[in-house]
Design a protein around this motif. Sequence first.
Motif, PDB file in Angstrom:
ATOM      1  N   THR A  83       0.852  -1.179   0.000  1.00 49.19           N
ATOM      2  CA  THR A  83       0.000   0.000   0.000  1.00 49.19           C
ATOM      3  C   THR A  83       0.893   1.235   0.000  1.00 49.19           C
ATOM      4  O   THR A  83       2.093   1.145   0.250  1.00 49.19           O
ATOM      5  CB  THR A  83      -0.922   0.042   1.235  1.00 49.19           C
ATOM      6  OG1 THR A  83      -0.119   0.064   2.415  1.00 49.19           O
ATOM      7  CG2 THR A  83      -1.861  -1.152   1.266  1.00 49.19           C
ATOM      8  N   GLU A 131      -7.732  -7.920  -6.017  1.00 46.07           N
ATOM      9  CA  GLU A 131      -8.609  -6.857  -5.536  1.00 46.07           C
ATOM     10  C   GLU A 131      -7.749  -5.739  -4.979  1.00 46.07           C
ATOM     11  O   GLU A 131      -6.668  -5.987  -4.442  1.00 46.07           O
ATOM     12  CB  GLU A 131      -9.537  -7.373  -4.440  1.00 46.07           C
ATOM     13  CG  GLU A 131     -10.502  -8.434  -4.919  1.00 46.07           C
ATOM     14  CD  GLU A 131     -11.419  -8.945  -3.821  1.00 46.07           C
ATOM     15  OE1 GLU A 131     -11.228  -8.574  -2.647  1.00 46.07           O
ATOM     16  OE2 GLU A 131     -12.323  -9.730  -4.155  1.00 46.07           O
ATOM     17  N   LYS A 175      -7.905  -1.246  -3.551  1.00 47.00           N
ATOM     18  CA  LYS A 175      -8.679  -0.062  -3.179  1.00 47.00           C
ATOM     19  C   LYS A 175      -7.809   1.163  -3.384  1.00 47.00           C
ATOM     20  O   LYS A 175      -6.688   1.230  -2.881  1.00 47.00           O
ATOM     21  CB  LYS A 175      -9.127  -0.150  -1.724  1.00 47.00           C
ATOM     22  CG  LYS A 175      -9.981   1.010  -1.268  1.00 47.00           C
ATOM     23  CD  LYS A 175     -10.416   0.789   0.181  1.00 47.00           C
ATOM     24  CE  LYS A 175     -11.252   1.912   0.704  1.00 47.00           C
ATOM     25  NZ  LYS A 175     -11.635   1.669   2.117  1.00 47.00           N
ATOM     26  N   ALA A 193     -13.339   6.755  -2.311  1.00 47.87           N
ATOM     27  CA  ALA A 193     -12.659   5.472  -2.476  1.00 47.87           C
ATOM     28  C   ALA A 193     -13.249   4.697  -3.647  1.00 47.87           C
ATOM     29  O   ALA A 193     -14.450   4.768  -3.905  1.00 47.87           O
ATOM     30  CB  ALA A 193     -12.770   4.646  -1.205  1.00 47.87           C
ATOM     31  N   GLU A 231     -13.156   0.737  -5.013  1.00 45.98           N
ATOM     32  CA  GLU A 231     -12.747  -0.648  -4.805  1.00 45.98           C
ATOM     33  C   GLU A 231     -12.724  -1.335  -6.158  1.00 45.98           C
ATOM     34  O   GLU A 231     -13.688  -1.268  -6.913  1.00 45.98           O
ATOM     35  CB  GLU A 231     -13.690  -1.339  -3.828  1.00 45.98           C
ATOM     36  CG  GLU A 231     -13.580  -0.729  -2.439  1.00 45.98           C
ATOM     37  CD  GLU A 231     -14.375  -1.468  -1.385  1.00 45.98           C
ATOM     38  OE1 GLU A 231     -14.807  -2.622  -1.635  1.00 45.98           O
ATOM     39  OE2 GLU A 231     -14.558  -0.895  -0.303  1.00 45.98           O
ATOM     40  N   LYS A 241     -11.898  -4.815  -8.579  1.00 42.56           N
ATOM     41  CA  LYS A 241     -11.750  -6.270  -8.680  1.00 42.56           C
ATOM     42  C   LYS A 241     -11.298  -6.577 -10.100  1.00 42.56           C
ATOM     43  O   LYS A 241     -11.270  -5.683 -10.950  1.00 42.56           O
ATOM     44  CB  LYS A 241     -13.050  -6.976  -8.308  1.00 42.56           C
ATOM     45  CG  LYS A 241     -14.220  -6.627  -9.189  1.00 42.56           C
ATOM     46  CD  LYS A 241     -15.495  -7.257  -8.676  1.00 42.56           C
ATOM     47  CE  LYS A 241     -16.711  -7.017  -9.497  1.00 42.56           C
ATOM     48  NZ  LYS A 241     -16.855  -5.804 -10.233  1.00 42.56           N
ATOM     49  N   ASP A 265     -11.732  -4.398 -13.542  1.00 44.58           N
ATOM     50  CA  ASP A 265     -12.061  -2.987 -13.340  1.00 44.58           C
ATOM     51  C   ASP A 265     -10.891  -2.112 -13.763  1.00 44.58           C
ATOM     52  O   ASP A 265      -9.726  -2.480 -13.583  1.00 44.58           O
ATOM     53  CB  ASP A 265     -12.383  -2.706 -11.868  1.00 44.58           C
ATOM     54  CG  ASP A 265     -13.671  -3.366 -11.407  1.00 44.58           C
ATOM     55  OD1 ASP A 265     -14.513  -3.709 -12.260  1.00 44.58           O
ATOM     56  OD2 ASP A 265     -13.832  -3.527 -10.183  1.00 44.58           O
ATOM     57  N   GLU A 313      -4.771   1.932  -0.937  1.00 46.85           N
ATOM     58  CA  GLU A 313      -5.102   1.580   0.455  1.00 46.85           C
ATOM     59  C   GLU A 313      -5.083   0.076   0.698  1.00 46.85           C
ATOM     60  O   GLU A 313      -4.976  -0.357   1.830  1.00 46.85           O
ATOM     61  CB  GLU A 313      -6.484   2.125   0.814  1.00 46.85           C
ATOM     62  CG  GLU A 313      -6.535   3.624   0.941  1.00 46.85           C
ATOM     63  CD  GLU A 313      -6.254   4.117   2.335  1.00 46.85           C
ATOM     64  OE1 GLU A 313      -6.725   3.500   3.304  1.00 46.85           O
ATOM     65  OE2 GLU A 313      -5.561   5.132   2.464  1.00 46.85           O
ATOM     66  N   TYR A 314      -5.244  -0.709  -0.376  1.00 42.33           N
ATOM     67  CA  TYR A 314      -5.303  -2.157  -0.205  1.00 42.33           C
ATOM     68  C   TYR A 314      -4.947  -2.841  -1.513  1.00 42.33           C
ATOM     69  O   TYR A 314      -5.360  -2.392  -2.589  1.00 42.33           O
ATOM     70  CB  TYR A 314      -6.727  -2.585   0.221  1.00 42.33           C
ATOM     71  CG  TYR A 314      -6.955  -4.071   0.168  1.00 42.33           C
ATOM     72  CD1 TYR A 314      -6.451  -4.907   1.152  1.00 42.33           C
ATOM     73  CD2 TYR A 314      -7.661  -4.652  -0.884  1.00 42.33           C
ATOM     74  CE1 TYR A 314      -6.650  -6.280   1.102  1.00 42.33           C
ATOM     75  CE2 TYR A 314      -7.870  -6.018  -0.951  1.00 42.33           C
ATOM     76  CZ  TYR A 314      -7.359  -6.827   0.047  1.00 42.33           C
ATOM     77  OH  TYR A 314      -7.544  -8.186  -0.010  1.00 42.33           O
ATOM     78  N   THR A 315      -4.163  -3.916  -1.437  1.00 41.92           N
ATOM     79  CA  THR A 315      -3.972  -4.843  -2.549  1.00 41.92           C
ATOM     80  C   THR A 315      -4.006  -6.259  -1.990  1.00 41.92           C
ATOM     81  O   THR A 315      -3.455  -6.522  -0.923  1.00 41.92           O
ATOM     82  CB  THR A 315      -2.638  -4.619  -3.311  1.00 41.92           C
ATOM     83  OG1 THR A 315      -1.530  -4.797  -2.423  1.00 41.92           O
ATOM     84  CG2 THR A 315      -2.590  -3.231  -3.932  1.00 41.92           C
ATOM     85  N   SER A 316      -4.672  -7.152  -2.688  1.00 41.49           N
ATOM     86  CA  SER A 316      -4.780  -8.532  -2.211  1.00 41.49           C
ATOM     87  C   SER A 316      -3.434  -9.246  -2.320  1.00 41.49           C
ATOM     88  O   SER A 316      -2.604  -8.924  -3.171  1.00 41.49           O
ATOM     89  CB  SER A 316      -5.856  -9.291  -2.989  1.00 41.49           C
ATOM     90  OG  SER A 316      -5.565  -9.348  -4.366  1.00 41.49           O
ATOM     91  N   CYS A 376      -2.181  -9.007  -6.939  1.00 44.08           N
ATOM     92  CA  CYS A 376      -2.744  -8.071  -7.909  1.00 44.08           C
ATOM     93  C   CYS A 376      -1.827  -7.999  -9.122  1.00 44.08           C
ATOM     94  O   CYS A 376      -0.613  -7.858  -8.971  1.00 44.08           O
ATOM     95  CB  CYS A 376      -2.871  -6.669  -7.312  1.00 44.08           C
ATOM     96  SG  CYS A 376      -4.184  -6.532  -6.103  1.00 44.08           S
TER      97      CYS A 376
END
Length: 108
Positions: free
Chosen positions: A37, A58, A60, A68, A70, A72, A75, A88-91, A96
């Motif tokens: 992140t 996924e 964010k 924000a 999100e 997937k 996208d 803010e987030y990566t799986s 990713c």
Amino acid sequence: MPNIYEIPSDINQTEKFEQLETGHNILIERIISTGQTTPEGEWYDQDVDEWVILLQGEAKIVYEDRTAVELKSGDYLMLLAHQKHRVEYTSIEPPCIWLAVHGQLRSL
């Protein structure tokens, strides 16, 4: 032959940026994120536009106004030059896989 979905064996705790193609004022790259992140309090403020599609995983993205998005697999979004944002987030599982196109993509 290279495959966009192939994860390198040396992927570990670092995000991997791979330049795929360049041209006059354009860069196409693959980014592989595994939980990374943007550091707290920091913002990306790029000099050029970036069109990005999340091919796997996924994530964010948060803009400076706290809006924000999100994402997937499948996208995509356009990040305009100087549009401050942060990841803010990566799986992690699955990692990713991003395809990013950088350049002057929108005329003024």
